[in-house]
Design an enzyme around this catalytic site. Structure first.
Site, PDB file in Angstrom:
ATOM      1  CB  VAL A   1      -0.945  -0.006   1.223  1.00  0.00           C
ATOM      2  CG1 VAL A   1      -1.801   1.251   1.247  1.00  0.00           C
ATOM      3  CG2 VAL A   1      -1.841  -1.254   1.198  1.00  0.00           C
ATOM      4  N   PRO A   2       1.195   1.780  -1.184  1.00  0.00           N
ATOM      5  CG  PRO A   2       1.039   2.526  -3.389  1.00  0.00           C
ATOM      6  CD  PRO A   2       0.416   1.581  -2.401  1.00  0.00           C
ATOM      7  CB  CYS A   3       2.177   5.224   2.689  1.00  0.00           C
ATOM      8  SG  CYS A   3       3.392   4.147   3.460  1.00  0.00           S
ATOM      9  CG  HIS A   4       6.760   4.422  -1.470  1.00  0.00           C
ATOM     10  ND1 HIS A   4       6.046   3.247  -1.354  1.00  0.00           N
ATOM     11  CD2 HIS A   4       7.111   4.529  -2.777  1.00  0.00           C
ATOM     12  CE1 HIS A   4       5.973   2.663  -2.533  1.00  0.00           C
ATOM     13  NE2 HIS A   4       6.616   3.421  -3.416  1.00  0.00           N
TER      14      HIS A   4
END
Length: 169
Positions: free
Chosen positions: A134-137
């Site tokens: 879950v690409p919070c970056h």
């Protein structure tokens, strides 16, 4: 992939495995039905019997390896992490940010439907237990600045550079 609905997955039935990666040691936690965490650790690998881990955890490792080899841009894994309806919504929108792209916290707050929720969006982003998957970056500060990342800004920078194929900042 969409994060699950609110609910507190029980960790007592979960397994974990470790994975070496270009951004350090990852801990993957989950069951045969879902992945509940992909997190960074600066600690050492613990002696864990990976042969007993559910196949889904090994699938997660495989997909992460493909991501690091630039063979995968989207993860296809059932995931579940506890959170409020608002948090689940934010995490869902994180999964819609395309590989190699970034958005600001303000843009994410607008997607969620409340520009005034920018701080809550940032806090929720920081509570994401499913790093990379879950690409919070991919969420950055206004003006393109790198801000907060639970795994450390160097990892956020590395992941963004990896996806873009070069140095961003």
């Amino acid at each position: 992939m969409q994060p699950s609905t609110a609910g507190d997955p029980s960790t007592k039935d979960e397994s974990l495995i470790y994975m070496d990666s270009p951004v350090g040691l990852l801990v993957i936690r989950g069951t045969a039905e879902y992945i509940s965490a992909v997190s960074f650790t600066d600690g050492e690998k613990k002696d864990v019997a990976t042969s007993n881990a559910p196949a889904l955890l090994h699938t997660c490792v495989q997909q992460l390896e493909e991501y690091f080899r630039k063979e995968r841009e989207v993860f296809d894994l059932p995931v579940k992490q506890p959170g409020t309806e608002f948090q689940q919504t934010v995490w869902h929108y994180l999964t819609t940010i395309p590989y190699g792209h970034t958005i600001t916290y303000l843009a994410l707050a607008k997607r969620v439907g409340n520009v005034k929720s920018i701080r809550a969006v940032g806090t929720t982003n920081g509570k994401n237990n499913l790093a990379i998957v879950v690409p919070c970056h991919r969420v950055i500060g206004s003006g393109g600045t790198l801000t907060g990342y639970a795994g450390g800004l160097w990892r956020k920078q590395w992941l963004l550079d990896h996806e873009r194929g070069g140095l961003l900042f």
